[in-house]
Design a protein around this motif. Structure first.
Motif, PDB file in Angstrom:
ATOM      1  N   MET A   1      78.116  -5.835  -4.443  1.00 18.84           N
ATOM      2  CA  MET A   1      79.452  -5.916  -4.982  1.00 18.84           C
ATOM      3  C   MET A   1      80.456  -5.828  -3.842  1.00 18.84           C
ATOM      4  SD  MET A   1      80.609  -3.616  -8.202  1.00 18.84           S
ATOM      5  CE  MET A   1      79.349  -3.949  -9.386  1.00 18.84           C
ATOM      6  N   THR A   2      81.549  -6.539  -3.953  1.00 16.65           N
ATOM      7  CA  THR A   2      82.572  -6.456  -2.924  1.00 16.65           C
ATOM      8  C   THR A   2      83.283  -5.113  -3.037  1.00 16.65           C
ATOM      9  OG1 THR A   2      84.267  -7.407  -4.343  1.00 16.65           O
ATOM     10  CG2 THR A   2      82.951  -8.953  -3.014  1.00 16.65           C
ATOM     11  N   GLU A   3      83.990  -4.733  -1.969  1.00 16.28           N
ATOM     12  CA  GLU A   3      84.747  -3.493  -2.017  1.00 16.28           C
ATOM     13  C   GLU A   3      85.722  -3.497  -3.184  1.00 16.28           C
ATOM     14  OE1 GLU A   3      84.422  -0.620  -0.326  1.00 16.28           O
ATOM     15  OE2 GLU A   3      82.641  -1.565   0.496  1.00 16.28           O
ATOM     16  N   GLN A   4      86.365  -4.644  -3.408  1.00 11.65           N
ATOM     17  CA  GLN A   4      87.325  -4.738  -4.496  1.00 11.65           C
ATOM     18  C   GLN A   4      86.630  -4.530  -5.836  1.00 11.65           C
ATOM     19  OE1 GLN A   4      89.087  -8.583  -5.030  1.00 11.65           O
ATOM     20  NE2 GLN A   4      90.681  -7.814  -6.376  1.00 11.65           N
ATOM     21  N   ALA A   5      85.484  -5.165  -6.039  1.00 14.25           N
ATOM     22  CA  ALA A   5      84.766  -5.033  -7.297  1.00 14.25           C
ATOM     23  C   ALA A   5      84.254  -3.610  -7.471  1.00 14.25           C
ATOM     24  CB  ALA A   5      83.624  -6.032  -7.360  1.00 14.25           C
ATOM     25  N   ARG A   6      83.790  -2.984  -6.378  1.00 14.43           N
ATOM     26  CA  ARG A   6      83.293  -1.616  -6.467  1.00 14.43           C
ATOM     27  C   ARG A   6      84.398  -0.645  -6.854  1.00 14.43           C
ATOM     28  NH1 ARG A   6      79.360  -2.562  -2.676  1.00 14.43           N
ATOM     29  NH2 ARG A   6      80.832  -2.659  -0.994  1.00 14.43           N
ATOM     30  N   SER A   7      85.623  -0.919  -6.443  1.00 12.77           N
ATOM     31  CA  SER A   7      86.720  -0.002  -6.707  1.00 12.77           C
ATOM     32  C   SER A   7      87.336  -0.205  -8.090  1.00 12.77           C
ATOM     33  CB  SER A   7      87.803  -0.146  -5.630  1.00 12.77           C
ATOM     34  OG  SER A   7      88.419  -1.413  -5.741  1.00 12.77           O
ATOM     35  N   ARG A   8      86.883  -1.218  -8.828  1.00 13.32           N
ATOM     36  CA  ARG A   8      87.434  -1.501 -10.145  1.00 13.32           C
ATOM     37  C   ARG A   8      87.031  -0.403 -11.108  1.00 13.32           C
ATOM     38  NH1 ARG A   8      89.990  -5.924 -10.194  1.00 13.32           N
ATOM     39  NH2 ARG A   8      90.090  -6.221 -12.410  1.00 13.32           N
ATOM     40  N   MET A  80      79.447 -23.376 -12.707  1.00 17.15           N
ATOM     41  CA  MET A  80      78.302 -23.282 -11.800  1.00 17.15           C
ATOM     42  C   MET A  80      78.668 -22.499 -10.544  1.00 17.15           C
ATOM     43  SD  MET A  80      76.421 -26.982 -12.071  1.00 17.15           S
ATOM     44  CE  MET A  80      77.891 -27.990 -12.012  1.00 17.15           C
ATOM     45  N   VAL A  81      79.838 -22.750 -10.007  1.00 19.45           N
ATOM     46  CA  VAL A  81      80.278 -22.041  -8.800  1.00 19.45           C
ATOM     47  C   VAL A  81      80.431 -20.545  -9.094  1.00 19.45           C
ATOM     48  CG1 VAL A  81      82.167 -21.766  -7.143  1.00 19.45           C
ATOM     49  CG2 VAL A  81      81.392 -24.058  -7.784  1.00 19.45           C
ATOM     50  N   LEU A  82      81.068 -20.210 -10.217  1.00 22.14           N
ATOM     51  CA  LEU A  82      81.239 -18.801 -10.578  1.00 22.14           C
ATOM     52  C   LEU A  82      79.894 -18.121 -10.776  1.00 22.14           C
ATOM     53  CD1 LEU A  82      84.245 -18.954 -13.075  1.00 22.14           C
ATOM     54  CD2 LEU A  82      84.277 -18.225 -10.684  1.00 22.14           C
ATOM     55  N   ASP A  83      78.968 -18.804 -11.450  1.00 23.39           N
ATOM     56  CA  ASP A  83      77.634 -18.243 -11.664  1.00 23.39           C
ATOM     57  C   ASP A  83      76.933 -17.993 -10.335  1.00 23.39           C
ATOM     58  OD1 ASP A  83      78.006 -18.301 -14.402  1.00 23.39           O
ATOM     59  OD2 ASP A  83      76.772 -20.083 -14.718  1.00 23.39           O
ATOM     60  N   LEU A  84      77.040 -18.946  -9.410  1.00 23.00           N
ATOM     61  CA  LEU A  84      76.421 -18.783  -8.092  1.00 23.00           C
ATOM     62  C   LEU A  84      77.073 -17.642  -7.309  1.00 23.00           C
ATOM     63  CD1 LEU A  84      75.926 -22.515  -7.075  1.00 23.00           C
ATOM     64  CD2 LEU A  84      74.119 -20.834  -7.525  1.00 23.00           C
ATOM     65  N   GLN A  85      78.401 -17.544  -7.377  1.00 26.06           N
ATOM     66  CA  GLN A  85      79.092 -16.453  -6.689  1.00 26.06           C
ATOM     67  C   GLN A  85      78.665 -15.102  -7.263  1.00 26.06           C
ATOM     68  OE1 GLN A  85      83.238 -17.456  -7.263  1.00 26.06           O
ATOM     69  NE2 GLN A  85      83.356 -18.549  -5.310  1.00 26.06           N
ATOM     70  N   SER A  90      75.411 -10.178  -6.840  1.00 26.46           N
ATOM     71  CA  SER A  90      74.379  -9.310  -7.387  1.00 26.46           C
ATOM     72  C   SER A  90      73.211  -9.150  -6.421  1.00 26.46           C
ATOM     73  CB  SER A  90      73.894  -9.885  -8.723  1.00 26.46           C
ATOM     74  OG  SER A  90      72.838  -9.127  -9.230  1.00 26.46           O
ATOM     75  N   LEU A  91      72.770 -10.251  -5.833  1.00 24.41           N
ATOM     76  CA  LEU A  91      71.672 -10.193  -4.869  1.00 24.41           C
ATOM     77  C   LEU A  91      72.067  -9.421  -3.614  1.00 24.41           C
ATOM     78  CD1 LEU A  91      70.293 -13.818  -5.237  1.00 24.41           C
ATOM     79  CD2 LEU A  91      69.152 -11.689  -5.949  1.00 24.41           C
ATOM     80  N   THR A  92      73.299  -9.599  -3.182  1.00 18.51           N
ATOM     81  CA  THR A  92      73.793  -8.862  -2.018  1.00 18.51           C
ATOM     82  C   THR A  92      73.800  -7.366  -2.303  1.00 18.51           C
ATOM     83  OG1 THR A  92      75.125 -10.741  -1.288  1.00 18.51           O
ATOM     84  CG2 THR A  92      75.772  -8.566  -0.458  1.00 18.51           C
ATOM     85  N   ASP A  93      74.244  -6.992  -3.499  1.00 17.19           N
ATOM     86  CA  ASP A  93      74.247  -5.576  -3.882  1.00 17.19           C
ATOM     87  C   ASP A  93      72.831  -5.016  -3.923  1.00 17.19           C
ATOM     88  OD1 ASP A  93      76.990  -5.699  -4.111  1.00 17.19           O
ATOM     89  OD2 ASP A  93      76.989  -5.800  -6.307  1.00 17.19           O
ATOM     90  N   ALA A  94      71.905  -5.781  -4.503  1.00 17.09           N
ATOM     91  CA  ALA A  94      70.515  -5.336  -4.590  1.00 17.09           C
ATOM     92  C   ALA A  94      69.917  -5.194  -3.189  1.00 17.09           C
ATOM     93  CB  ALA A  94      69.698  -6.312  -5.429  1.00 17.09           C
TER      94      ALA A  94
END
Length: 116
Positions: A1-8, A80-85, A90-94
């Motif tokens: 998760m990005t820092e922004q998403a983590r802080s939500r 498709m772009v949003l799903d890939l992002q 998610s994979l980066t967080d894992a």
């Protein structure tokens, strides 16, 4: 998760904004939001009376869609772009969690070896 998403905060998912307020926050016209909804790019909650209610998370997604459209991505390809992002995030967080766990296990292992 990005820092922004983590802080939500959890309240960011609470649907509180009317379509006109969401449009203003996203700096878009109301018909544009309706178009995004027609294409399944955003799905606002509905009140019992059927009124759309957008959350802060929805507004952020709308901004992502708008940015992709401004970059020349067709509405058909935006999903498709949003799903890939999202999948990449998610994979980066894992991956980060696995690396952290691996580092902790290595540290524990080193401590156990030192005790021998």
């Amino acid at each position: 998760m990005t820092e922004q998403a983590r802080s939500r905060a959890p309240e960011d998912a609470r649907p509180v904004y009317s379509i006109s307020v969401a449009a203003e926050l996203a700096e878009l016209a109301v018909p544009t939001l309706r178009l995004y909804e027609e294409h399944g790019l955003v799905t606002p909650a509905r009140t019992d009376g059927g009124t759309r209610r957008y959350s802060a998370d929805d507004v952020e997604r709308i901004r992502r869609v708008s940015g992709l459209v401004e970059d020349g991505v067709t509405l058909a390809a935006v999903q498709m772009v949003l799903d890939l992002q999202d999948r990449n995030r998610s994979l980066t967080d894992a991956n980060r969690a696995l690396r952290d766990r691996n580092a902790a296990l290595r540290k524990d292992n080193a401590c156990l070896r030192a005790d021998d």
